[in-house]
Design an enzyme around this catalytic site. Structure first.
Site, mmCIF file in Angstrom:
data_model
loop_
_atom_site.group_PDB
_atom_site.id
_atom_site.type_symbol
_atom_site.label_atom_id
_atom_site.label_comp_id
_atom_site.label_asym_id
_atom_site.label_seq_id
_atom_site.Cartn_x
_atom_site.Cartn_y
_atom_site.Cartn_z
ATOM 1 C CG ASP A 174 -2.041 0.981 1.118
ATOM 2 O OD1 ASP A 174 -3.137 0.593 0.683
ATOM 3 O OD2 ASP A 174 -1.809 2.170 1.442
ATOM 4 C CB ILE A 175 1.092 4.168 -2.283
ATOM 5 C CG1 ILE A 175 1.290 3.280 -3.511
ATOM 6 C CG2 ILE A 175 1.956 5.421 -2.380
ATOM 7 C CD1 ILE A 175 0.893 3.947 -4.815
ATOM 8 C CD GLU A 217 -4.542 4.355 -1.426
ATOM 9 O OE1 GLU A 217 -5.489 4.332 -2.251
ATOM 10 O OE2 GLU A 217 -4.622 4.893 -0.298
#
Ligand code: MG
Length: 292
Positions: A174-175, A217
């Protein structure tokens, strides 16, 4: 496929027939040839599959019907369009051919204009079909596999791993602070970050790994034949590359969770849950790290 000529496989035990057909179509299509059913099956198993097969019925060894039946029974070759081109003229022959899944049936001697017109139609349909299938399994922005495709194929992979007692590992990424990127730099910049990250992930993986965009994301990679230790090593490499990548001049980091399938004791959703928990723990404990 776009901009490229469609590939047509000509199958006939008589080389003279192949030559004749090839003469009609060689300007508009790429051509491969086979002089037996067995050879035809071999060519269809290759990486570049034909879009359409012009298939003779009467051949020594496997006949055209058997070849057609076999191709239609395997998910990987079923989409190939098959047109019979044969001297057999009865209604029963034609009925048999079409009931086996062939898209068309032409009798010899063929009339070139009709042959070309029908080929054109079937090739067009095949290419449209391929495009739809591709759209259904890919994420539009990044061109990675989508969530639907991942879930679909993961169940097959997990079942296979169980049967063969081989390891499978899963990575969830996950960004970090992605919302901030969107809010401060705009959605165009956010999209550019997602695209560049997708490319980076693809480069770090093998062809047989499934790299998917799981949500906004969030990305998932399913590693076949891969133990936890190796997956963690790859995850660490990915994390470092992302930190160095600066897509669009933006400093980006990601939090990653990794887990290995407890083979035989859990299914895919439990595996996802454990990798997800590790990823959240990575977030909670400071981000930009790999936990497992
Ligand atoms: Mg023949």
């Amino acid at each position: 496929m776009l901009g490229e000529k469609a590939l047509i496989l000509l199958v006939d035990d008589e080389p003279a027939n192949i030559q004749l057909l090839a003469g009609y179509i060689k300007d508009d299509y790429q051509i491969k040839v086979a002089t037996s059913g067995e050879q035809c099956l071999k060519l269809c198993a290759a990486t570049q599959q034909p879009d359409l097969i012009l298939l003779d019925v009467d051949m020594p060894g496997m006949n055209g019907y058997q070849v057609c039946e076999q191709l239609k029974s395997s998910p990987s070759t079923a989409p190939i369009a098959i047109m019979f081109v044969t001297a057999m003229q009865t209604e029963e022959d034609e009925e048999t051919a079409l009931s086996l899944g062939a898209v068309d049936y032409l009798t010899k001697p063929v009339r070139p204009a009709i042959l070309l017109a029908r080929i054109k139609t079937h090739v067009k349909l095949k290419i449209q079909h391929d495009a739809l299938v591709n759209m259904a399994m890919r994420d539009q922005l990044t061109n990675l596999y989508n969530r639907h495709y991942l879930l679909e194929s993961a169940n097959h992979r997990v079942a296979k791993a169980m049967r063969q007692k081989s390891p499978i590992s899963l990575l969830i990424l996950d960004i970090d602070h992605f919302k901030q990127i969107n809010d401060t730099k705009g959605h165009g910049a956010g999209d550019a970050v997602l695209k560049s990250l997708a490319e980076l992930l693809q480069q770090q993986c093998r062809l047989e790994d499934i790299v998917a965009r799981f949500g906004g994301e969030e990305f998932v990679i399913l590693f076949d034949e891969c133990h936890l230790a190796t997956a963690v090593k790859i995850a660490e490499r990915i994390r470092a590359r992302i930190e160095d990548s600066h897509p669009n001049g933006i400093f980006v980091t990601a939090s990653i969770g990794v887990a290995e399938l407890d083979n035989g004791n859990e299914g895919f959703s439990e595996l996802v849950k454990r990798a997800d928990d590790a990823m959240y723990e990575a977030k909670r404990s400071g981000r930009n790290k790999v936990l497992f």
